[in-house]
Design an enzyme around this catalytic site. Sequence first.
Site, mmCIF file in Angstrom:
data_model
loop_
_atom_site.group_PDB
_atom_site.id
_atom_site.type_symbol
_atom_site.label_atom_id
_atom_site.label_comp_id
_atom_site.label_asym_id
_atom_site.label_seq_id
_atom_site.Cartn_x
_atom_site.Cartn_y
_atom_site.Cartn_z
ATOM 1 N N ASP A 13 32.340 31.992 37.966
ATOM 2 C CA ASP A 13 32.477 31.505 39.332
ATOM 3 C C ASP A 13 33.119 30.012 39.475
ATOM 4 O O ASP A 13 32.921 29.326 40.213
ATOM 5 C CB ASP A 13 31.289 31.551 40.236
ATOM 6 C CG ASP A 13 30.592 32.685 40.063
ATOM 7 O OD1 ASP A 13 31.420 33.901 40.499
ATOM 8 O OD2 ASP A 13 29.367 32.896 39.795
ATOM 9 N N GLU A 14 33.843 29.772 38.146
ATOM 10 C CA GLU A 14 34.340 28.416 38.236
ATOM 11 C C GLU A 14 35.712 28.267 38.986
ATOM 12 O O GLU A 14 36.260 26.945 38.991
ATOM 13 C CB GLU A 14 34.795 28.043 36.591
ATOM 14 C CG GLU A 14 33.523 28.406 35.788
ATOM 15 C CD GLU A 14 33.284 29.449 35.226
ATOM 16 O OE1 GLU A 14 32.855 29.706 34.044
ATOM 17 O OE2 GLU A 14 34.185 30.597 35.433
ATOM 18 N N LYS A 16 38.330 30.440 38.679
ATOM 19 C CA LYS A 16 39.503 31.052 37.572
ATOM 20 C C LYS A 16 40.815 31.819 38.477
ATOM 21 O O LYS A 16 41.694 31.677 38.029
ATOM 22 C CB LYS A 16 39.155 31.999 36.596
ATOM 23 C CG LYS A 16 38.008 31.527 35.523
ATOM 24 C CD LYS A 16 37.490 32.354 34.703
ATOM 25 C CE LYS A 16 36.669 33.409 35.121
ATOM 26 N NZ LYS A 16 35.401 32.984 35.919
ATOM 27 N N LYS A 18 42.244 31.084 41.350
ATOM 28 C CA LYS A 18 43.011 29.990 41.849
ATOM 29 C C LYS A 18 44.037 29.365 40.569
ATOM 30 O O LYS A 18 45.051 29.328 40.538
ATOM 31 C CB LYS A 18 42.498 28.809 42.425
ATOM 32 C CG LYS A 18 43.231 27.809 42.871
ATOM 33 C CD LYS A 18 42.658 26.438 43.455
ATOM 34 C CE LYS A 18 43.734 25.467 43.694
ATOM 35 N NZ LYS A 18 43.151 24.243 44.543
ATOM 36 N N GLY A 40 34.720 38.426 40.607
ATOM 37 C CA GLY A 40 35.393 38.324 41.849
ATOM 38 C C GLY A 40 36.209 36.936 41.842
ATOM 39 O O GLY A 40 35.712 35.690 41.436
ATOM 40 N N HIS A 41 37.524 37.035 41.877
ATOM 41 C CA HIS A 41 38.494 35.909 41.898
ATOM 42 C C HIS A 41 39.088 35.877 43.416
ATOM 43 O O HIS A 41 39.804 36.735 43.743
ATOM 44 C CB HIS A 41 39.363 36.335 40.848
ATOM 45 C CG HIS A 41 38.759 36.113 39.410
ATOM 46 N ND1 HIS A 41 39.666 36.482 38.191
ATOM 47 C CD2 HIS A 41 37.804 35.899 38.756
ATOM 48 C CE1 HIS A 41 38.872 36.541 37.147
ATOM 49 N NE2 HIS A 41 37.815 36.024 37.533
ATOM 50 N N THR A 42 39.021 34.527 43.669
ATOM 51 C CA THR A 42 39.416 34.335 45.087
ATOM 52 C C THR A 42 40.459 33.465 44.776
ATOM 53 O O THR A 42 40.640 32.581 44.344
ATOM 54 C CB THR A 42 38.490 33.387 45.869
ATOM 55 O OG1 THR A 42 37.213 34.375 45.996
ATOM 56 C CG2 THR A 42 38.914 33.142 47.232
ATOM 57 N N THR A 129 24.920 43.360 39.352
ATOM 58 C CA THR A 129 25.463 43.616 40.273
ATOM 59 C C THR A 129 25.181 45.036 40.700
ATOM 60 O O THR A 129 25.212 45.539 41.917
ATOM 61 C CB THR A 129 27.071 43.360 40.585
ATOM 62 O OG1 THR A 129 27.671 44.183 39.364
ATOM 63 C CG2 THR A 129 27.348 42.055 40.335
ATOM 64 N N GLN A 224 34.057 36.456 34.547
ATOM 65 C CA GLN A 224 32.675 35.916 34.297
ATOM 66 C C GLN A 224 32.957 34.581 33.487
ATOM 67 O O GLN A 224 33.956 33.916 33.662
ATOM 68 C CB GLN A 224 31.720 36.924 33.463
ATOM 69 C CG GLN A 224 31.094 37.980 34.343
ATOM 70 C CD GLN A 224 31.987 39.194 34.384
ATOM 71 O OE1 GLN A 224 32.776 39.777 33.420
ATOM 72 N NE2 GLN A 224 32.153 39.693 35.627
ATOM 73 N N THR A 300 32.299 38.605 44.900
ATOM 74 C CA THR A 300 31.820 39.881 44.918
ATOM 75 C C THR A 300 30.800 40.543 45.582
ATOM 76 O O THR A 300 30.785 41.658 46.357
ATOM 77 C CB THR A 300 31.682 40.487 43.409
ATOM 78 O OG1 THR A 300 32.909 40.267 42.692
ATOM 79 C CG2 THR A 300 31.492 42.032 43.346
ATOM 80 N N THR A 301 29.652 39.825 45.583
ATOM 81 C CA THR A 301 28.149 40.339 46.234
ATOM 82 C C THR A 301 27.924 39.448 47.486
ATOM 83 O O THR A 301 26.866 39.883 48.088
ATOM 84 C CB THR A 301 27.178 40.210 45.352
ATOM 85 O OG1 THR A 301 27.061 38.751 44.828
ATOM 86 C CG2 THR A 301 27.331 40.762 43.821
ATOM 87 N N LYS A 331 37.053 22.074 41.960
ATOM 88 C CA LYS A 331 35.942 21.367 43.114
ATOM 89 C C LYS A 331 35.699 20.220 43.067
ATOM 90 O O LYS A 331 34.370 19.712 43.531
ATOM 91 C CB LYS A 331 34.633 22.502 43.387
ATOM 92 C CG LYS A 331 35.055 23.968 43.543
ATOM 93 C CD LYS A 331 33.869 24.759 44.099
ATOM 94 C CE LYS A 331 34.371 25.925 44.825
ATOM 95 N NZ LYS A 331 33.404 26.613 45.361
ATOM 96 N N GLY A 415 41.149 21.153 46.184
ATOM 97 C CA GLY A 415 40.673 21.863 47.181
ATOM 98 C C GLY A 415 40.880 23.476 47.155
ATOM 99 O O GLY A 415 41.307 23.726 45.946
#
Length: 428
Positions: A13-14, A16, A18, A40-42, A129, A224, A300-301, A331, A415
């Site tokens: 959740d670092e 990655k 972006k 989950g990559h946003t 999960t 991960q 993801t969750t 961040k 950002g």
Amino acid sequence: MSCTVVLGAQWGDEGKGKIVDILTEKADVVARYSGGHNAGHTVVIGGVKYVLHLIPSGIMHGEKINIIGNGVVIDPKALLDEMNDLKRQGVTFGKGFYISKRAHVIFPFHGIIDRLREEIKGSKKIGTTGRGIGPTYAEKAARNGIRICDLFDKEVFREKLEQNVKEANFLLEQKYSSDKLDVDAIYEEYLGYAEQMRPFIAETEYLINDLYNSGKKVMMEGAQGSLLDVDFGTYPFVTSSSSTAGGACTGTGLSPAKINRIVGVLKAYTTRVGGGPFPTELFDEDGERLRKVGNEYGATTGRPRRCGWQDLVAVKYGVIVNGITHIALTKLDVFTGMPKLKICVGYKINGEVTTVFPPEIKNLETCEPVYEVFDGWDEDISKIQNYDELPKNAKTYLDFIKNFLGINYCLVSVGTDRKETMLLEDVF
């Protein structure tokens, strides 16, 4: 010829997604090498959020080649649903998207067993999960797995599936008192998925090597984080695959001799999801602020992430086991407005201070973090593109991390959007 690995240096959740999206500007190929749809990559582009689980983040660049490697475990339904969701957002899947024939397949019984195993653990839950990732990797290691290539030979697929469903039903009935599964229904369902995936299936280990040898710039995308690696993470509170740099080779078929750089992505602070030790975890208003301002909820969750101060003992360990050559820090903007910041530089265990990240879970759970304290800043940094223009206290904070780890930054994110990033060094 160039190959860069991008991986998480903490507990995942670092950010990655972006980072890979940004670095893809210089890459020709993006290959995902581990995990499943538990990742989950946003990616945020022009204020629009895209959430990726199995598909490499490079898919946001239509002209790039994207590969799901053999080290990934694939739930075909989840993959096809993800593809359809992205198509509705305007993303296209052409000839540049490939799925490894050697990747292992997640079936319904994997998810059911995953969730039932977690339920009976009670307070000892790992925090999975429940999507069948662990049981699929376990089956793979036990040499009973079904691979993507098997789906296209009806006789082979049927024979393997019958055996696996037979074993799964025995476990479901005898151990968990759960309902049996219908092998015929699963067989027909997965034959349908196979036909939908057929245009994208390839011998990706040959493909990625051919692309590299032809001069293409390859980027390997991890899922991960290093501290969730099945060998080097906080076992047993880990994922079931090799999320460290070694997994990039075993998960794609590209030799370690061809890797030039390894980028470790880390947040300005630390988070983790699920159970397991977390030495710098915060239970006060600072932790709540990090969660709220940083929007720390799983892509993801949706689970709220546990938040804490930066832990350089853990990150330094990640640097060692991965051979990280560059830092991508995310961040930093979340700290704006916080008067004091802390960085963990050691653990006090049994009265003695150490900078070694211990394998014993008990020591990680009971250690006392040793902190350095820094002054914060109030200035909005989200539009800053030049490192030298950052507030003095922000640079002091960043310089301390860089000097402690002995590694330079390749970028610093201020950002969520693509544009809110300071690019400091070309890793290709």
